[in-house]
Scaffold this active site. Structure first.
Site, PDB file in Angstrom:
ATOM      1  N   GLN A   1      -2.050   2.314  10.031  1.00 51.60           N
ATOM      2  CA  GLN A   1      -0.763   2.362   9.315  1.00 51.60           C
ATOM      3  C   GLN A   1       0.289   3.147  10.100  1.00 51.60           C
ATOM      4  O   GLN A   1       1.483   2.886   9.965  1.00 51.60           O
ATOM      5  CB  GLN A   1      -0.940   3.004   7.925  1.00 51.60           C
ATOM      6  CG  GLN A   1      -1.664   2.131   6.930  1.00 51.60           C
ATOM      7  CD  GLN A   1      -3.137   2.465   6.906  1.00 51.60           C
ATOM      8  OE1 GLN A   1      -3.725   2.796   7.918  1.00 51.60           O
ATOM      9  NE2 GLN A   1      -3.745   2.347   5.741  1.00 51.60           N
TER      10      GLN A   1
ATOM     11  N   ASP B   1      -2.000  10.572  -1.894  1.00 46.16           N
ATOM     12  CA  ASP B   1      -2.322   9.554  -2.902  1.00 46.16           C
ATOM     13  C   ASP B   1      -2.603  10.170  -4.258  1.00 46.16           C
ATOM     14  O   ASP B   1      -2.489   9.518  -5.291  1.00 46.16           O
ATOM     15  CB  ASP B   1      -3.515   8.731  -2.446  1.00 46.16           C
ATOM     16  CG  ASP B   1      -3.057   7.790  -1.359  1.00 46.16           C
ATOM     17  OD1 ASP B   1      -2.975   8.239  -0.197  1.00 46.16           O
ATOM     18  OD2 ASP B   1      -2.721   6.638  -1.670  1.00 46.16           O
TER      19      ASP B   1
ATOM     20  N   ASN C   1      -5.431  12.448   0.650  1.00 45.86           N
ATOM     21  CA  ASN C   1      -4.576  11.543   1.441  1.00 45.86           C
ATOM     22  C   ASN C   1      -5.455  10.773   2.424  1.00 45.86           C
ATOM     23  O   ASN C   1      -6.677  10.964   2.477  1.00 45.86           O
ATOM     24  CB  ASN C   1      -3.480  12.348   2.162  1.00 45.86           C
ATOM     25  CG  ASN C   1      -2.421  11.444   2.768  1.00 45.86           C
ATOM     26  OD1 ASN C   1      -1.935  10.523   2.118  1.00 45.86           O
ATOM     27  ND2 ASN C   1      -2.062  11.676   4.014  1.00 45.86           N
ATOM     28  N   LYS C   2      -4.829   9.925   3.194  1.00 45.89           N
ATOM     29  CA  LYS C   2      -5.534   9.051   4.141  1.00 45.89           C
ATOM     30  C   LYS C   2      -6.570   9.822   4.956  1.00 45.89           C
ATOM     31  O   LYS C   2      -6.317  10.947   5.399  1.00 45.89           O
ATOM     32  CB  LYS C   2      -4.489   8.407   5.062  1.00 45.89           C
ATOM     33  CG  LYS C   2      -5.012   7.456   6.102  1.00 45.89           C
ATOM     34  CD  LYS C   2      -5.907   6.382   5.562  1.00 45.89           C
ATOM     35  CE  LYS C   2      -5.271   5.554   4.469  1.00 45.89           C
ATOM     36  NZ  LYS C   2      -6.235   4.649   3.779  1.00 45.89           N
TER      37      LYS C   2
ATOM     38  N   ARG D   1      -7.001  -0.399  -7.039  1.00 43.99           N
ATOM     39  CA  ARG D   1      -7.357   0.633  -6.046  1.00 43.99           C
ATOM     40  C   ARG D   1      -7.549   1.939  -6.812  1.00 43.99           C
ATOM     41  O   ARG D   1      -6.719   2.287  -7.661  1.00 43.99           O
ATOM     42  CB  ARG D   1      -6.275   0.790  -4.968  1.00 43.99           C
ATOM     43  CG  ARG D   1      -6.296  -0.342  -3.945  1.00 43.99           C
ATOM     44  CD  ARG D   1      -5.406  -0.052  -2.739  1.00 43.99           C
ATOM     45  NE  ARG D   1      -6.063   0.827  -1.771  1.00 43.99           N
ATOM     46  CZ  ARG D   1      -5.436   1.341  -0.715  1.00 43.99           C
ATOM     47  NH1 ARG D   1      -4.157   1.096  -0.504  1.00 43.99           N
ATOM     48  NH2 ARG D   1      -6.092   2.104   0.145  1.00 43.99           N
TER      49      ARG D   1
ATOM     50  N   ARG E   1       0.873  -1.177   0.000  1.00 43.75           N
ATOM     51  CA  ARG E   1       0.000   0.000   0.000  1.00 43.75           C
ATOM     52  C   ARG E   1       0.905   1.221   0.000  1.00 43.75           C
ATOM     53  O   ARG E   1       2.126   1.106   0.097  1.00 43.75           O
ATOM     54  CB  ARG E   1      -1.019  -0.002   1.164  1.00 43.75           C
ATOM     55  CG  ARG E   1      -0.696  -0.757   2.408  1.00 43.75           C
ATOM     56  CD  ARG E   1       0.371  -0.146   3.262  1.00 43.75           C
ATOM     57  NE  ARG E   1       0.157   1.260   3.482  1.00 43.75           N
ATOM     58  CZ  ARG E   1       1.093   2.145   3.723  1.00 43.75           C
ATOM     59  NH1 ARG E   1       2.383   1.777   3.802  1.00 43.75           N
ATOM     60  NH2 ARG E   1       0.811   3.428   3.894  1.00 43.75           N
ATOM     61  N   GLY E   2       0.281   2.399  -0.089  1.00 43.37           N
ATOM     62  CA  GLY E   2       1.070   3.625  -0.241  1.00 43.37           C
ATOM     63  C   GLY E   2       1.186   3.904  -1.735  1.00 43.37           C
ATOM     64  O   GLY E   2       1.503   2.995  -2.520  1.00 43.37           O
ATOM     65  N   ALA E   3       0.944   5.170  -2.113  1.00 45.54           N
ATOM     66  CA  ALA E   3       0.803   5.491  -3.533  1.00 45.54           C
ATOM     67  C   ALA E   3       1.995   5.066  -4.407  1.00 45.54           C
ATOM     68  O   ALA E   3       1.811   4.337  -5.393  1.00 45.54           O
ATOM     69  CB  ALA E   3       0.513   6.983  -3.684  1.00 45.54           C
TER      70      ALA E   3
END
Ligand code: MRU
Length: 369
Positions: A208, A249, A259-260, A95, A54-56
């Protein structure tokens, strides 16, 4: 970055001709460091969907290697271009929010379309995936170099007292192959001997921050403290946060930052308390089409991620139910922070304001106009 003294990256190739693809299964961290092979396209897509990766930037690089695995599996009786287009669409859909995935898959597709010879096509696929991986690592390294100047500046105003930096989610090397985006300036400052301390938001629902950022900080020796997602505003009111640095992201070319979930609330609190709010990103995270961040597709994830909490119990990873079983939950994975709340964007080419003109000036070759 180093894990137990050995330099590791979040995705790597191995085996014959370096054509096997491996990751750390991030759903098991911090309690278990599990290496996993992505054996085919479906396993790469599943790893992205289930957030084993995960993570862009890391999603983008994994998407590029997923294309390699798809090319390797091209059926003999199918047109290779038609197969490629179809597989790329499947991978890019894994995603929806991080634009890096579509960006990397598109780059791969454009490099491979029209290559008829199977063996050349496969070699070219792996070569291009490696170029994408190395490009992202290089971007993160330079984000660290540019962000370091900002932190040096802030630190000099503190007269040797530790610089308190708040971060949300994990925008570290685990999210980016190496160095991280938000963490790159922090690692660079720490390595230069600048006293830094990181407030790590736990980042519900999947934690996270608590699981991954805390683990990264611990392994690099960076002083840090875990806080609840709701604590940031309070700490800012009491002068305990000198800067916020987050990843993203997808950032529009007009400066809106997706973002998150929870990032927006941090930005509001930072704005209200005159705390600088920086966003660190490689240019692969910039969306050159969308003008208004509120039009970015926001991933809706399984409500079980909210109702069930995972942790270590008697040496085993276990999930426990928190709310009443029948209570419905809604799981928006990201939010959008309007450009006006962002102090600056830290990119591989330098720091700029979060607006169309400044972004275009830094990336004239990528900007559409
Ligand atoms: O849902 P995740 O864990 O993939 O979300 C990750 C983030 O929100 C990060 O901040 C973002 O991808 C930037 S990573 C350098």
């Amino acid at each position: 970055m180093k894990v137990d003294g050995i330099w590791r990256q979040a995705i790597w190739t191995g085996g014959e001709n370096l054509r096997q693809v491996f990751i750390f299964d991030q759903t098991k961290l911090p309690h278990k460091l599990v290496e996993k092979e992505l054996i085919n396209t479906d396993s790469a897509i599943d790893a992205i969907c289930n957030m084993e990766v995960r993570g862009a930037p890391l999603i983008g690089v994994t998407g590029a290697y997923a294309v390699c695995l798809a090319v390797a599996a091209t059926p003999k009786n199918q047109d290779p271009d038609a197969w490629l287009v179809n597989e790329c669409a499947r991978i890019a859909a894994a995603r929806p929010t991080a634009v890096n995935l579509a960006w990397a898959v598109d780059k791969m597709k454009n490099a491979l379309l029209g290559q008829k010879d199977f063996s050349n096509r496969l070699s070219l696929a792996y070569e291009n995936a490696k170029i994408i991986l190395e490009g992202e690592v290089d971007c993160c390294k330079h984000i660290g170099i540019h962000g370091l100047e900002l932190l040096k500046d802030l630190s000099s105003k503190k007269g040797g007292r530790p610089l308190n930096i708040l971060t949300h989610c994990n925008a570290g090397w685990l999210a980016c192959v190496d160095y991280g985006t938000a963490t790159a300036p922090i690692y660079a400052a720490f390595d230069e001997g600048i006293p830094v301390h990181v407030w790590v938001d736990e980042t519900r629902p999947l934690n996270q921050g608590a699981r991954l950022t805390a683990w990264e900080m611990l392994h690099h020796g960076v002083p840090h403290t875990l806080i609840t997602d709701n604590a940031g505003g309070h700490l800012m009111q009491h002068g305990l946060v000198d800067a916020v640095i987050v990843g993203t992201d997808r950032t529009t070319h007009t400066g809106d930052v997706c973002n998150k979930i929870g990032t927006y609330l941090k930005a509001l609190a930072a704005f209200d308390n005159n705390v600088p709010f920086f966003v660190a990103l490689p240019s692969s995270t910039i969306d050159w089409e969308i003008e208004n961040g509120l039009n970015i597709p926001i991933e809706q994830r399984n409500p079980h991620e909210i109702t069930l909490v995972q942790g270590l119990c008697d040496g085993q990873l276990k999930s426990v139910l928190v709310p009443p079983e029948q209570s419905p939950a809604r799981n928006d994975a990201f939010d959008v922070t309007p450009a006006r709340l962002v102090t600056g964007l830290i990119t591989e080419r330098g720091v700029c304001r979060a607006d169309k003109k400044s972004i275009a000036a830094l990336f004239p070759d990528k900007s559409r106009k």
